[in-house]
Design a protein around this motif. Structure first.
Motif, PDB file in Angstrom:
ATOM      1  N   LEU A 195       0.815  -1.214   0.000  1.00  0.00           N
ATOM      2  CA  LEU A 195       0.000   0.000   0.000  1.00  0.00           C
ATOM      3  C   LEU A 195       0.849   1.266   0.000  1.00  0.00           C
ATOM      4  O   LEU A 195       0.356   2.350  -0.342  1.00  0.00           O
ATOM      5  CB  LEU A 195      -0.921   0.002   1.226  1.00  0.00           C
ATOM      6  N   ASN A 196       2.118   1.128   0.373  1.00  0.00           N
ATOM      7  CA  ASN A 196       3.040   2.276   0.421  1.00  0.00           C
ATOM      8  C   ASN A 196       4.341   1.878  -0.273  1.00  0.00           C
ATOM      9  O   ASN A 196       5.373   1.671   0.370  1.00  0.00           O
ATOM     10  CB  ASN A 196       3.306   2.681   1.874  1.00  0.00           C
ATOM     11  N   ALA A 214       3.340  -0.372  -9.700  1.00  0.00           N
ATOM     12  CA  ALA A 214       2.365  -0.513  -8.621  1.00  0.00           C
ATOM     13  C   ALA A 214       1.541  -1.789  -8.753  1.00  0.00           C
ATOM     14  O   ALA A 214       0.978  -2.272  -7.774  1.00  0.00           O
ATOM     15  CB  ALA A 214       1.440   0.703  -8.591  1.00  0.00           C
ATOM     16  N   HIS A 232       3.274  -7.408  -4.417  1.00  0.00           N
ATOM     17  CA  HIS A 232       2.066  -7.848  -5.116  1.00  0.00           C
ATOM     18  C   HIS A 232       2.177  -9.331  -5.456  1.00  0.00           C
ATOM     19  O   HIS A 232       1.224 -10.105  -5.269  1.00  0.00           O
ATOM     20  CB  HIS A 232       1.882  -7.015  -6.387  1.00  0.00           C
ATOM     21  N   ARG A 254      -8.816  -1.481   2.970  1.00  0.00           N
ATOM     22  CA  ARG A 254      -8.755  -0.641   1.770  1.00  0.00           C
ATOM     23  C   ARG A 254      -7.934  -1.286   0.654  1.00  0.00           C
ATOM     24  O   ARG A 254      -7.639  -0.647  -0.350  1.00  0.00           O
ATOM     25  CB  ARG A 254      -8.185   0.741   2.108  1.00  0.00           C
ATOM     26  N   LEU A 255      -7.603  -2.562   0.831  1.00  0.00           N
ATOM     27  CA  LEU A 255      -6.776  -3.242  -0.161  1.00  0.00           C
ATOM     28  C   LEU A 255      -7.485  -3.362  -1.505  1.00  0.00           C
ATOM     29  O   LEU A 255      -6.884  -3.127  -2.559  1.00  0.00           O
ATOM     30  CB  LEU A 255      -6.379  -4.626   0.357  1.00  0.00           C
ATOM     31  N   GLN A 258      -9.801  -1.453  -2.822  1.00  0.00           N
ATOM     32  CA  GLN A 258      -9.861  -0.147  -3.474  1.00  0.00           C
ATOM     33  C   GLN A 258      -8.525   0.204  -4.124  1.00  0.00           C
ATOM     34  O   GLN A 258      -8.479   0.649  -5.283  1.00  0.00           O
ATOM     35  CB  GLN A 258     -10.248   0.930  -2.454  1.00  0.00           C
ATOM     36  N   VAL A 259      -7.438  -0.012  -3.405  1.00  0.00           N
ATOM     37  CA  VAL A 259      -6.111   0.329  -3.932  1.00  0.00           C
ATOM     38  C   VAL A 259      -5.755  -0.562  -5.122  1.00  0.00           C
ATOM     39  O   VAL A 259      -5.253  -0.079  -6.148  1.00  0.00           O
ATOM     40  CB  VAL A 259      -5.049   0.211  -2.823  1.00  0.00           C
ATOM     41  N   GLU A 302      -7.793   0.596  -8.105  1.00  0.00           N
ATOM     42  CA  GLU A 302      -7.279   1.863  -8.633  1.00  0.00           C
ATOM     43  C   GLU A 302      -6.039   1.633  -9.488  1.00  0.00           C
ATOM     44  O   GLU A 302      -5.910   2.191 -10.591  1.00  0.00           O
ATOM     45  CB  GLU A 302      -6.938   2.815  -7.484  1.00  0.00           C
ATOM     46  N   ARG A 303      -5.145   0.801  -9.001  1.00  0.00           N
ATOM     47  CA  ARG A 303      -3.898   0.561  -9.725  1.00  0.00           C
ATOM     48  C   ARG A 303      -4.139  -0.214 -11.016  1.00  0.00           C
ATOM     49  O   ARG A 303      -3.505   0.063 -12.041  1.00  0.00           O
ATOM     50  CB  ARG A 303      -2.913  -0.172  -8.817  1.00  0.00           C
TER      51      ARG A 303
END
Length: 237
Positions: free
Chosen positions: A46-47, A71, A77, A105-106, A108-109, A112-113
């Motif tokens: 996530l970061n 990402a 990943h 929130r995994l 969602q992230v 998004e990616r």
């Protein structure tokens, strides 16, 4: 004509047995990794750090090192891709403890990616060389599969916008639709279809519910002969 190797049924059964043992041993290794490092792995995913050393990589691998592509294709990943089938991963996503909060929130992230790379990757799947097409199809399939697995654990939420925002869904759905049609009965097509079903809401949830029910003994350690129910993250056996 070269002589063909005859594989006897006993030999075949032995090979299957050895393969099964190898799979079980690998799951033990992955489980130990999860027990020690799963929260840290997800936090790092996530970061993400900034990629730097791809000087000797192939051209498309250097492209994958760009911030957007990196990402969706990186070591953290890939680790989650490898462990997503394990009960440790499921228990982490279901946990209400503070250390598991980032997991909420995994989805969602990840969505998004995947959305950010969908357009350039789709173009390469259609127009690049055969090797590159396979590369990006596999990368998109792996990313979609991980996202689908995470979404499965939030199937009890009737409003899917709380898992993946409506904005991201609208941007991602056209590519999922295209991939599900273009790669019908292939890995990427199947994964895309599952994500479309999830985003459609509770009406078509039966398949996701079956997958979710396949996770048994949520609250106990899955290691054979181990019945520990507390502090599973500390178990390194």
């Amino acid at each position: 004509m070269e002589p063909q190797l005859e594989l006897k049924s006993d030999d075949f059964e032995d090979k299957l047995c050895h393969w099964s043992i190898a799979e079980e041993q690998l799951d033990v290794i992955w489980s130990r990794f999860c027990a020690l490092y799963l929260p840290a792995t997800i936090n790092r995913l996530l970061n993400l750090p900034v990629p730097t050393d791809f000087a000797n990589a192939h051209a498309w691998e250097r492209e994958m090192a760009q911030p957007v592509d990196f990402a969706v294709s990186n070591a953290w990943h890939e680790m989650l891709v490898q462990v997503q089938h394990l009960p440790y991963f499921a228990k982490y996503l279901r946990s209400s403890k503070a250390m598991a909060a980032p997991g909420k929130r995994l989805a969602q992230v990840l969505a998004e990616r995947l959305t950010e790379v969908a357009k350039p990757w789709d173009r390469k799947m259609r127009l690049a060389s055969e090797d590159e097409q396979k590369y990006y199809m596999a990368a998109a399939g792996a990313a979609g599969q991980l996202l689908s697995t995470v979404c499965t654990h939030f199937i009890n939420k009737p409003d899917r916008r709380t898992v993946i925002s409506s904005e991201v869904q609208l941007r991602l759905l056209p590519f999922l639709t295209a991939w599900s049609n273009r790669y019908d009965r292939q890995f990427l097509g199947d994964v895309s279809l599952r994500l479309m079903v999830f985003m459609s809401g509770p009406v078509l949830d039966e398949e996701f519910k079956k997958i979710r029910k396949s996770y048994k003994n949520w609250e106990v350690c899955e290691l054979q002969d181990c019945n520990v129910k507390r502090d599973l993250k500390m178990c390194a056996r």
